[in-house]
Every structure is written in structure tokens, then in C-alpha cells.
Design an enzyme around this catalytic site. Structure first.
Site, short mmCIF file in Angstrom:
data_model
loop_
_atom_site.label_atom_id
_atom_site.label_comp_id
_atom_site.label_asym_id
_atom_site.label_seq_id
_atom_site.Cartn_x
_atom_site.Cartn_y
_atom_site.Cartn_z
N ASN A 84 -59.39 -32.68 17.30
CA ASN A 84 -59.80 -33.58 18.38
C ASN A 84 -58.88 -34.80 18.36
O ASN A 84 -58.68 -35.41 17.31
CB ASN A 84 -61.25 -34.01 18.16
CG ASN A 84 -62.21 -32.84 18.19
OD1 ASN A 84 -62.08 -31.93 19.00
ND2 ASN A 84 -63.19 -32.83 17.29
N HIS A 97 -57.08 -34.91 11.27
CA HIS A 97 -57.69 -33.83 10.51
C HIS A 97 -57.77 -32.58 11.36
O HIS A 97 -57.99 -32.64 12.56
CB HIS A 97 -59.08 -34.21 9.99
CG HIS A 97 -59.98 -34.79 11.04
ND1 HIS A 97 -59.85 -36.08 11.49
CD2 HIS A 97 -61.00 -34.24 11.72
CE1 HIS A 97 -60.78 -36.31 12.42
NE2 HIS A 97 -61.48 -35.21 12.58
#
Ligand code: 5GP
Length: 111
Positions: A84, A97
């Protein structure tokens, strides 16, 4: 400092699955699938759109780690990687991440 920096620095605990000099893999605290891991660089890059040319190898390393960890835990035949980028796309921790999700069916297109 982000939460993930504190995990890197071992200031807060996490279930660490893998680590090397460039990256860390640990279990997500709020799993969205039977397997839900987070693959992060040690370098505190905020988000994908902040990745520099000098980080290209590092980002490739994260993808290699994803496959390596997937093989080690036996989910190499079916997993999904998600990143995201930005709050409007669902990013809530501003340290890059890669989510590794496995163990349930996945819809396409993703929600
Ligand atoms: P994002 O929403 O930024 O793509 O993903 C952040 C992820 O970090 C979420 O899936 C969330 O559950 C996870 N997370 C938030 N706080 C912690 C924590 O303290 N420990 C661990 N292991 N995961 C966390």
C-alpha cells in the site's frame, strides 16, 4: 520514528521469521490471512514513491526474500504480495513494507 523502526531496533517485540543485513520479516499483528507476514527493509524508506534509484537493488532483495521465506514456510505455490502506497491506498505505517498473505482464496481484482 515509526513502529517498524522500533521493531528493527528490538525496542518492541515482533514474531520475527527471517532477518538479514538488509531486511526483516515478521508476523503482522492483525493477520488478514492464515499467513500474513511483513517484509521490510532496514533502511527507513517512507513509501514506494520515495524509493530512489540507489534503492533498486534493495527493493529487489525484498522480493527475493518474499520468495525465499515462502519456500521456507511451504506456501510458495500460492501467496499474494501487497504494497500500500499512501494513506488513501491503505498505508498506515510509513516505513515501506511488503505484505505476504497466504492460506486462503484471494479475489481479483483486489478490493
Ligand atoms: P499498511 O496498512 O501500512 O499497509 O500495513 C501496516 C500493517 O502493520 C498492518 O497490517 C498492521 O496490522 C501491521 N501492524 C501495525 N502495528 C503493528 C505492530 O505493532 N506489530 C506488528 N507485527 N504489526 C503491526
Amino acid at each position: 520514528m515509526t513502529l517498524f523502526q522500533k521493531i528493527i531496533d528490538k525496542e518492541i517485540p515482533a514474531k520475527i521469521i527471517y532477518e538479514d543485513d538488509l531486511s526483516l520479516v515478521f508476523e503482522d499483528i492483525n493477520p488478514q490471512a492464515p499467513t500474513h507476514l511483513l517484509i521490510i527493509p532496514r533502511k527507513p524508506i517512507v513509501k514506494i514513491s520515495d524509493v530512489l534509484e540507489e534503492d533498486k537493488e534493495l527493493m529487489g532483495h525484498l522480493i527475493w526474500v518474499a520468495g525465499e521465506v515462502a519456500r521456507k514456510i511451504g506456501v510458495e505455490d500460492a501467496f499474494r504480495l501487497v504494497v500500500n502506497n499512501g494513506a488513501k491506498a491503505g498505508q498506515s505505517v510509513f516505513h515501506v513494507h511488503v505484505h505476504l498473505l497466504s492460506g486462503r482464496p484471494f479475489l481479483w481484482p483486489p478490493g
